[in-house]
Design a protein around this motif. Structure first.
Motif, PDB file in Angstrom:
ATOM      1  N   GLY A 204       0.818  -1.207   0.000  1.00 18.98           N
ATOM      2  CA  GLY A 204       0.000   0.000   0.000  1.00 18.98           C
ATOM      3  C   GLY A 204       0.848   1.251   0.000  1.00 18.98           C
ATOM      4  N   ALA A 205       1.909   1.254   0.801  1.00 18.20           N
ATOM      5  CA  ALA A 205       2.797   2.425   0.856  1.00 18.20           C
ATOM      6  C   ALA A 205       3.454   2.664  -0.491  1.00 18.20           C
ATOM      7  CB  ALA A 205       3.853   2.217   1.940  1.00 18.20           C
ATOM      8  N   LEU A 206       3.883   1.620  -1.167  1.00 19.92           N
ATOM      9  CA  LEU A 206       4.524   1.771  -2.476  1.00 19.92           C
ATOM     10  C   LEU A 206       3.554   2.338  -3.491  1.00 19.92           C
ATOM     11  CD1 LEU A 206       6.577  -1.576  -2.719  1.00 19.92           C
ATOM     12  CD2 LEU A 206       7.454   0.719  -2.212  1.00 19.92           C
ATOM     13  N   ILE A 207       2.331   1.829  -3.484  1.00 19.72           N
ATOM     14  CA  ILE A 207       1.349   2.303  -4.477  1.00 19.72           C
ATOM     15  C   ILE A 207       0.990   3.765  -4.207  1.00 19.72           C
ATOM     16  CG2 ILE A 207      -1.006   1.990  -5.326  1.00 19.72           C
ATOM     17  CD1 ILE A 207      -0.685  -1.009  -4.723  1.00 19.72           C
ATOM     18  N   GLN A 208       0.720   4.096  -2.935  1.00 16.67           N
ATOM     19  CA  GLN A 208       0.376   5.481  -2.598  1.00 16.67           C
ATOM     20  C   GLN A 208       1.480   6.442  -3.029  1.00 16.67           C
ATOM     21  OE1 GLN A 208      -0.019   5.144   1.589  1.00 16.67           O
ATOM     22  NE2 GLN A 208      -2.086   4.264   1.544  1.00 16.67           N
ATOM     23  N   SER A 209       2.686   6.127  -2.652  1.00 16.78           N
ATOM     24  CA  SER A 209       3.811   7.040  -2.939  1.00 16.78           C
ATOM     25  C   SER A 209       4.025   7.193  -4.423  1.00 16.78           C
ATOM     26  CB  SER A 209       5.082   6.514  -2.268  1.00 16.78           C
ATOM     27  OG  SER A 209       4.907   6.391  -0.872  1.00 16.78           O
ATOM     28  N   THR A 210       3.936   6.118  -5.164  1.00 16.87           N
ATOM     29  CA  THR A 210       4.198   6.168  -6.606  1.00 16.87           C
ATOM     30  C   THR A 210       3.140   6.991  -7.317  1.00 16.87           C
ATOM     31  OG1 THR A 210       5.253   3.989  -6.475  1.00 16.87           O
ATOM     32  CG2 THR A 210       4.581   4.752  -8.657  1.00 16.87           C
ATOM     33  N   VAL A 211       1.855   6.811  -6.916  1.00 13.97           N
ATOM     34  CA  VAL A 211       0.778   7.579  -7.543  1.00 13.97           C
ATOM     35  C   VAL A 211       0.989   9.070  -7.315  1.00 13.97           C
ATOM     36  CG1 VAL A 211      -1.678   8.100  -7.428  1.00 13.97           C
ATOM     37  CG2 VAL A 211      -0.916   5.730  -7.491  1.00 13.97           C
ATOM     38  N   VAL A 212       1.289   9.474  -6.098  1.00 10.31           N
ATOM     39  CA  VAL A 212       1.488  10.891  -5.794  1.00 10.31           C
ATOM     40  C   VAL A 212       2.734  11.421  -6.487  1.00 10.31           C
ATOM     41  CG1 VAL A 212       1.966  12.560  -3.946  1.00 10.31           C
ATOM     42  CG2 VAL A 212       0.279  10.740  -3.596  1.00 10.31           C
ATOM     43  N   LEU A 213       3.804  10.644  -6.480  1.00 14.06           N
ATOM     44  CA  LEU A 213       5.057  11.099  -7.103  1.00 14.06           C
ATOM     45  C   LEU A 213       4.865  11.335  -8.585  1.00 14.06           C
ATOM     46  CD1 LEU A 213       8.105  11.635  -6.592  1.00 14.06           C
ATOM     47  CD2 LEU A 213       8.504   9.233  -7.217  1.00 14.06           C
ATOM     48  N   VAL A 214       4.152  10.469  -9.251  1.00 13.29           N
ATOM     49  CA  VAL A 214       3.972  10.584 -10.695  1.00 13.29           C
ATOM     50  C   VAL A 214       2.996  11.702 -11.035  1.00 13.29           C
ATOM     51  CG1 VAL A 214       3.107   9.411 -12.752  1.00 13.29           C
ATOM     52  CG2 VAL A 214       4.584   8.199 -11.161  1.00 13.29           C
ATOM     53  N   LEU A 215       1.807  11.704 -10.398  1.00  7.72           N
ATOM     54  CA  LEU A 215       0.745  12.627 -10.791  1.00  7.72           C
ATOM     55  C   LEU A 215       0.960  14.046 -10.280  1.00  7.72           C
ATOM     56  CD1 LEU A 215      -2.399  10.350 -10.338  1.00  7.72           C
ATOM     57  CD2 LEU A 215      -1.164  10.877 -12.424  1.00  7.72           C
ATOM     58  N   VAL A 216       1.601  14.198  -9.169  1.00  8.49           N
ATOM     59  CA  VAL A 216       1.753  15.534  -8.599  1.00  8.49           C
ATOM     60  C   VAL A 216       3.092  16.166  -8.975  1.00  8.49           C
ATOM     61  CG1 VAL A 216       1.835  16.869  -6.450  1.00  8.49           C
ATOM     62  CG2 VAL A 216       0.194  14.999  -6.703  1.00  8.49           C
ATOM     63  N   PHE A 217       4.131  15.374  -9.112  1.00 10.52           N
ATOM     64  CA  PHE A 217       5.468  15.948  -9.306  1.00 10.52           C
ATOM     65  C   PHE A 217       6.070  15.656 -10.676  1.00 10.52           C
ATOM     66  CE2 PHE A 217       4.989  15.733  -4.718  1.00 10.52           C
ATOM     67  CZ  PHE A 217       5.373  16.994  -4.329  1.00 10.52           C
ATOM     68  N   ILE A 218       6.092  14.400 -11.070  1.00 10.77           N
ATOM     69  CA  ILE A 218       6.757  14.071 -12.333  1.00 10.77           C
ATOM     70  C   ILE A 218       6.048  14.730 -13.508  1.00 10.77           C
ATOM     71  CG2 ILE A 218       7.345  12.195 -13.909  1.00 10.77           C
ATOM     72  CD1 ILE A 218       7.948  10.472 -11.503  1.00 10.77           C
ATOM     73  N   VAL A 219       4.703  14.744 -13.460  1.00  8.10           N
ATOM     74  CA  VAL A 219       3.945  15.417 -14.529  1.00  8.10           C
ATOM     75  C   VAL A 219       4.289  16.898 -14.569  1.00  8.10           C
ATOM     76  CG1 VAL A 219       1.641  16.115 -15.246  1.00  8.10           C
ATOM     77  CG2 VAL A 219       2.077  13.758 -14.537  1.00  8.10           C
ATOM     78  N   ARG A 220       4.413  17.543 -13.390  1.00 10.57           N
ATOM     79  CA  ARG A 220       4.730  18.956 -13.319  1.00 10.57           C
ATOM     80  C   ARG A 220       6.140  19.231 -13.831  1.00 10.57           C
ATOM     81  NH1 ARG A 220       3.650  20.782  -7.683  1.00 10.57           N
ATOM     82  NH2 ARG A 220       1.509  20.440  -8.365  1.00 10.57           N
ATOM     83  N   LEU A 221       7.114  18.391 -13.479  1.00 12.01           N
ATOM     84  CA  LEU A 221       8.477  18.565 -13.973  1.00 12.01           C
ATOM     85  C   LEU A 221       8.550  18.370 -15.479  1.00 12.01           C
ATOM     86  CD1 LEU A 221      10.616  16.838 -11.204  1.00 12.01           C
ATOM     87  CD2 LEU A 221      10.480  19.291 -11.722  1.00 12.01           C
ATOM     88  N   PHE A 222       7.760  17.413 -15.951  1.00 11.75           N
ATOM     89  CA  PHE A 222       7.714  17.208 -17.398  1.00 11.75           C
ATOM     90  C   PHE A 222       7.240  18.478 -18.097  1.00 11.75           C
ATOM     91  CE2 PHE A 222       5.742  15.977 -21.383  1.00 11.75           C
ATOM     92  CZ  PHE A 222       6.683  15.112 -21.920  1.00 11.75           C
TER      93      PHE A 222
END
Length: 830
Positions: A776-794
């Motif tokens: 659960g921790a891995l899924i939560q962190s990955t979803v937030v990291l991708v949708l909130v940060f990686i998309v913005r950096l892109f």
């Protein structure tokens, strides 16, 4: 005592007179055939069963086989050999008187009275050989003991006769039934027959055998499924009921073994009914010596029903010199034996291959002669024999010699020789001929030996043969080594199999102690046969495949978070970064790092340090992430909602106030964790081994109360995020950040919905609960990291965002917002 003897003698004389007057026995017997006699200084009497007896007509029948004639001739032969032996009773001649009892108690008593008729001088009667049955021996030895005359039987096997207090003047050259019972029990154990029937005659022979059998099997695991006594005059209906009862048990179980300890009359009746009821191939008969000694005569006409039957017969050798003597006497008509002529008149020269056991008769004669010889050596005044009969009995029990046919002959204190038997089986050859063949032997000292030549004639129905190819005789199949027997209340020989706990030993099909002792910290596991506890290896959690996968993904996530943080710091002055609540984003990244770290902690080998960190870090990390996201969504919602009504800036929307709010709220799970650490200090526990997991696994002990408290806080925070993300869905179209935040928090809520039931309803150990938490921790962190940060950096690096001064104006007169503060991502979205 003398008065009692007087009345007993008077009674016997009255019986004798009645018998002699009525002549109720033996209308066939001619006067010249009633006795086979030879005079001498001393006489050895013999009471032998030579002819059969018809209960209904009360007359003696035919001589059944040549063996009976040989036994009578064996008395004469043994006496002649003694008279010719100068080492035994020198200058003394031994005579004999042989009478036929026809297997009848009345005739046996009548003939025993002839040794004492008219109170004639009985000094020269030194002993009596016989009788052939236990029931007749009981009667005749009781009578002869009044005159202190010793009886030495060659066939009477009842253990009742071993009682030297009741039968002080009884001896025998054949072992008692108790040895037969031991041999039968060994046969049952050898073939694994535990569920058996016991049919016996209602006589001294059968009753005593049944009592011994039931007493001896108490420690063997053998059970009596059915027992019945048969009277010597039993009717057809009795035999029919017995066979029907056996068939019913056979249908309801895997029963097939029937022990038959009965007189010859009962054997004939039972086998006749078995043949009529067509039970061929359904039962395995285990017969006593009365079944085997007559050979095929006991199953004549019913061989198919008895096919495969085992019999126990005394081991008796033969003498070549006697064979030569008998052949010479018969061929040349030299013998005065009256029953030879009678047999030849009725049967011609038909000779049976059935053992005659004449050597046991000859040994009995020699025992009496050697006993008298020992007495004469000690006190040569033979005229005082009548007063020395108790002394003669003492010398008789002390006789020891080597029989040419049977080897050592001696008597223990009770006068019984040790048991030696041949095991024979009724066989049918390819030509359809029936015969008994020897398939083993049993001795009191050496036990049972069975040859591989045993043939089975039981129907080969599915389930009725064991893996060794032996017919079964059980009520229930044996339980596996990991199961116990639960016995039926009404059928103590039957059981059902139930599993024992995997950690318990199973001895004698009962659940024993557990190999796990939590109090002393001993964690072992039963061996393969469940008889002893064996040590278990410890399996480190971090070395399992699942743990390695989780740790690698967690480390990769931590590296990714650090990388994103580095780029975020590098682009911190970018308008898109500044517009996304830069300070709270840093807090979210810290939370993501610790959330990935918590996944790694969940899969490390348990220790006090690991257990302490697992109480604090995971839930503080969740708070840092989602309290920050909630703060961002609430701030955005308040700004745009207030902009619809006035141009006044809402309170508490500055970065500083947002950070303080976030940190204060994130302290709550930290405080909760510290309180639980004090109330319930961290400790390491061992997960109990199971059948599928036979190794030691150490995990952190954590109560469900702590899990529930932390999970409720996490769900509340995420739910608040979801609520305000939903409310902020109508923000201006060019402010796409709210959409990605909404998607990430809704995904997180889905994760909780999926994993929360497993956490509280799972019956697995805490190791699996830790795996659920880590995933659960891995899924939560990955979803937030991708949708909130990686998309913005892109978007920062690759999307060309024009610098425009257009204002964002709502239809209700919302305040103008500079495009330098908020950038459109429509180009990226498209």
């Amino acid at each position: 005592m003398e008065l009692d003897y007087f009345f007993f003698i008077l009674m016997c004389l009255c019986v004798q007179g009645e018998l002699l007057t009525s002549r109720s026995v033996s209308a066939r017997t001619m006067p010249d055939r009633e006795v086979y006699r030879q005079d001498g200084d001393f006489v050895i009497g013999a009471l032998l069963a030579l002819r059969g007896f018809h209960e209904e007509t009360r007359i003696c029948g035919k001589i059944p086989d040549y063996g009976a004639v040989r036994r009578a001739e064996a008395v004469a032969y043994a006496v002649d050999r003694i008279n010719q032996n100068p080492a035994i009773l020198p200058n003394t001649t031994i005579g004999y008187e042989i009478y036929d009892t026809c297997y009848d108690r009345s005739l046996a008593l009548e003939n025993s009275l002839k040794f004492t008729r008219n109170f004639r001088d009985i000094d020269n009667v030194i002993g009596v050989v016989g009788t052939s049955l236990s029931s007749t021996s009981e009667l005749t030895t009781t009578f002869l003991s009044i005159f202190e005359i010793t009886m030495v039987s060659h066939f009477a096997t009842s253990d009742e006769l071993s009682d030297t207090l009741r039968y002080p003047y009884f001896m025998r050259t054949i072992p008692p039934d108790s040895y037969q019972i031991m041999a039968i029990i060994d046969i049952l154990n050898h073939f694994g027959w535990e569920y058996v029937a016991f049919i016996y005659s209602e006589s001294l022979y059968g009753r005593r055998a049944y009592d011994i059998f039931t007493a001896e099997i108490t420690t063997t695991g053998i059970c009596v499924s059915y027992s019945r006594s048969l009277g010597l005059a039993a009717k057809e209906v009795t035999y029919r009921e017995t066979i029907d009862d056996l068939l019913k048990i056979h249908r309801d179980s895997l029963f097939s073994a029937v022990v038959l300890f009965a007189e010859l009359e009962n054997i004939h009746g039972l086998m006749r009914m078995a043949s009529q009821r067509n039970v061929t191939g359904q039962f395995i008969w285990i017969g006593s010596d009365s079944f085997g000694i007559p050979c095929l005569h006991s199953v004549l006409g019913t061989e198919e029903a008895a096919l495969g039957a085992f019999t126990i017969i005394p081991k008796a050798g033969t003498s070549d010199s006697f064979d030569d003597h008998f052949r010479r006497e018969v061929d040349n008509n030299l013998s005065e034996n009256p029953w030879i002529a009678e047999y030849r008149e009725e049967e011609g020269n038909r000779v049976s291959d059935c053992p005659a056991f004449e050597s046991l008769v000859a040994d009995a004669v020699e025992v009496i002669a050697r006993g008298l010889d020992r007495l004469c050596v000690s006190s040569c005044n033979s005229s005082d024999l009548v007063r020395n009969r108790p002394l003669l009995q003492k010398y008789l029990t002390g006789v020891k010699f080597h029989s040419s046919a049977n080897g050592p002959v001696f008597f223990p204190e009770n006068g019984d020789p040790p048991g030696r038997y041949d095991i024979r089986q009724l066989y049918k050859d390819h030509q359809g001929n029936y015969s008994f063949r020897t398939v083993g032997n049993w001795t009191a000292n050496g036990g049972l030996e069975i040859t591989p030549q045993v043939a089975w004639f039981v129907e080969n129905v599915s389930g009725r043969y064991s893996s060794k190819g032996i017919p079964k005789s059980i009520c229930s199949d044996p339980c596996p080594t990991y199961q116990r027997r639960v016995f039926s209340e009404d059928q103590p020989c039957c059981w059902q199999c139930e599993n024992c706990d995997g950690d318990k030993l199973v001895i004698d099909w009962t659940c024993q102690k557990s190999c796990i002792n939590r109090t002393s910290g001993v964690y072992q596991w039963p061996s393969q046969d469940r008889k002893k506890c064996t040590d278990l290896e410890e399996l480190p959690i971090a070395k399992t495949g699942m743990s390695i996968t989780v740790i690698l993904i967690g480390l990769l996530g931590m590296i990714s978070t650090l990388t994103v943080s580095l780029f975020y710091v590098q682009k911190r002055e970018e308008k898109l970064v500044k517009a996304s609540s830069r300070e709270l984003s840093y807090i979210i990244l810290v939370g993501l790092f610790f959330n990935y770290l918590s996944a790694v902690i969940y899969r490390l080998n348990a220790s006090i340090t690991v257990c302490t960190l697992s109480r604090i870090i995971p839930h503080v990390a969740i708070s840092l992430i989602y309290v920050s996201i909630a703060t961002i969504t609430v701030r955005l919602f308040r700004i745009f909602k207030a902009g619809k009504k006035s141009i006044r800036r809402p309170s508490f929307i500055s970065p500083k106030s947002q950070v303080v709010t976030t940190m204060l709220l994130s302290l709550l799970p930290f405080i909760w964790g510290v309180v639980w650490l004090i109330a319930q200090p961290p400790r390491v526990e061992v997960i109990d081994p199971t059948t599928d997991r036979q190794y030691i696994v150490r995990v952190c002990s954590l109560s469900k109360g702590h899990r529930i408290g932390q999970l409720v806080w996490d769900i509340v925070v995420v739910t608040i995020c979801c609520y305000f993300a939903f409310r902020a869905r109508n923000l201006p179209a060019n402010y796409n950040q709210s959409r990605f935040i909404a998607f990430s928090v809704f995904s997180t809520l889905v994760v909780y919905i999926a994993f929360a039931p497993a956490l509280f309803t799972s019956t697995t150990d805490s190791s699996m609960l830790d795996i659920y938490s880590a995933l659960g921790a891995l899924i939560q962190s990955t979803v937030v990291l991708v949708l909130v940060f990686i998309v913005r950096l892109f978007a920062v690096y690759y999307v060309d965002i024009p610098d425009t001064s257009d204002s964002l104006q709502s239809s209700h007169g919302a305040p103008r917002v500079r495009s330098s503060g908020v950038h459109s991502m429509d180009n990226f979205s498209s």
